[in-house]
Design a protein around this motif. Structure first.
Motif, short mmCIF file in Angstrom:
data_model
loop_
_atom_site.label_atom_id
_atom_site.label_comp_id
_atom_site.label_asym_id
_atom_site.label_seq_id
_atom_site.Cartn_x
_atom_site.Cartn_y
_atom_site.Cartn_z
N CYS A 87 0.82 -1.21 0.00
CA CYS A 87 0.00 0.00 0.00
C CYS A 87 0.86 1.26 0.00
O CYS A 87 0.44 2.30 -0.53
CB CYS A 87 -0.94 0.00 1.22
N CYS A 88 2.04 1.19 0.61
CA CYS A 88 2.85 2.39 0.86
C CYS A 88 4.26 2.31 0.29
O CYS A 88 4.98 3.32 0.31
CB CYS A 88 2.94 2.63 2.36
N CYS A 148 1.34 -2.66 8.57
CA CYS A 148 2.15 -1.74 7.76
C CYS A 148 2.68 -0.62 8.65
O CYS A 148 1.91 0.14 9.24
CB CYS A 148 1.32 -1.16 6.63
N TYR A 170 4.11 2.09 7.80
CA TYR A 170 3.80 3.43 7.28
C TYR A 170 2.36 3.81 7.62
O TYR A 170 2.10 4.89 8.13
CB TYR A 170 4.05 3.47 5.77
N CYS A 171 1.42 2.90 7.34
CA CYS A 171 0.01 3.16 7.69
C CYS A 171 -0.13 3.38 9.20
O CYS A 171 -0.90 4.23 9.64
CB CYS A 171 -0.88 1.99 7.29
ZN LIG Z 1 0.66 1.01 4.25
#
Ligand SMILES: [Zn+2]
Length: 266
Positions: free
Chosen positions: A180-181, A239, A241-242
């Motif tokens: 996702c990131c 995650c 980052y999330c």
């Molecule tokens: Zn992410």
């Protein structure tokens, strides 16, 4: 989050464990330590500009909370390559109470009472446990280490040197930056495909001028190829980052950050 993962809060320390690993282990979060500033609070890295005494205190807190022996805690040295070292009796304590002697992003052992530790702030740290041989491993793989195949190499060293059985070996990939990131230029997909082959393509998604790379998916594929059972490969699903409130993400913080640890001990 994977169904076998669980968040634990013990005093001030928040960390994650996996039910598939029956020995003491943890993936740490930011919380529970004494560091200040960008490293607030459970920074476990000595190269983040943090006060070394605060880092040592964080190790003490971590070991006290998990019931681990600090004097034998043994650290990886993370250089984004594919060297794997076996922690023998005389090497227990390397990187904390004894000088660093290797450039090993992965270390493995069958010594009881010897915590082994790898570090992350987006990179994938994998904890390995084999019930048949009573052996453990910790492996750090960012994209370079993933492309170099350090995770299946860690499995090979556990099997070859410690008698680990691939069919019973459990591998748990901890909190790390996910597809996702994890936006990259062409260098990352090119490195993956040139060293690992076309099998990585399903894990790389082009979007405009950029690519989004599934490091956990590629590492899981490599673990299956190394002989691990599908059910013994756990991707935490977290995650960094999330979840930048709970974890340091190298990308999110632009490198101004502390570092977490994955730790496991027989
Ligand atoms: Zn992410």
């Amino acid at each position: 989050m994977h169904t076998t993962m669980k968040r634990v809060q013990k005093g001030a320390l928040g960390y994650y464990i996996c039910e598939k690993i029956p020995v003491r282990h943890a993936f740490t979060t930011k919380t529970g330590g004494v560091s200040a500033g960008a490293c607030e609070s459970l920074n476990l890295g000595f190269s983040r500009g943090d006060d070394p005494e605060a880092v040592r205190e964080n190790y003490r807190i971590l070991c006290d909370t998990l019931g681990l022996g600090l004097s034998r805690l043994t650290r990886t040295e993370q250089v984004h390559r594919d060297e794997v070292s076996v922690v023998t009796e005389e090497l227990a304590g390397t990187g904390l109470t004894k000088p660093m002697v290797w450039e090993s992003d992965a270390i493995v052992t069958n010594l009881p009472g010897t915590p082994i530790v790898g570090f992350y702030a987006d990179c994938v740290v994998t904890l390995l446990f084999d019930p048949a041989s009573r052996s453990i491993g910790v492996c750090h793989s960012g994209w370079r280490g993933t492309a170099a195949g350090i995770l299946p190499k860690t499995v090979d060293v556990m099997a070859g040197r410690l008698g680990a059985r691939r069919e019973s070996l459990v591998a748990v990939m901890g909190p790390s930056i996910r597809q996702c990131c994890f936006e990259t230029g062409a260098d990352v997909p090119e490195a993956m495909e040139s060293s690992l082959g076309a099998g990585v393509r399903p894990y790389i998604e082009p979007r405009g001028e950029k690519w989004f790379v599934d490091l956990q998916g590629i590492n899981a594929m490599l673990l299956r190829q190394a002989g691990l059972a599908e059910g013994n490969i756990v991707d935490s699903g977290i995650c960094t980052y999330c979840e930048h409130g709970e974890f340091w993400s190298h990308r999110y913080t632009h490198g101004v950050r502390g570092v977490h640890a994955g730790v496991i001990c027989l």
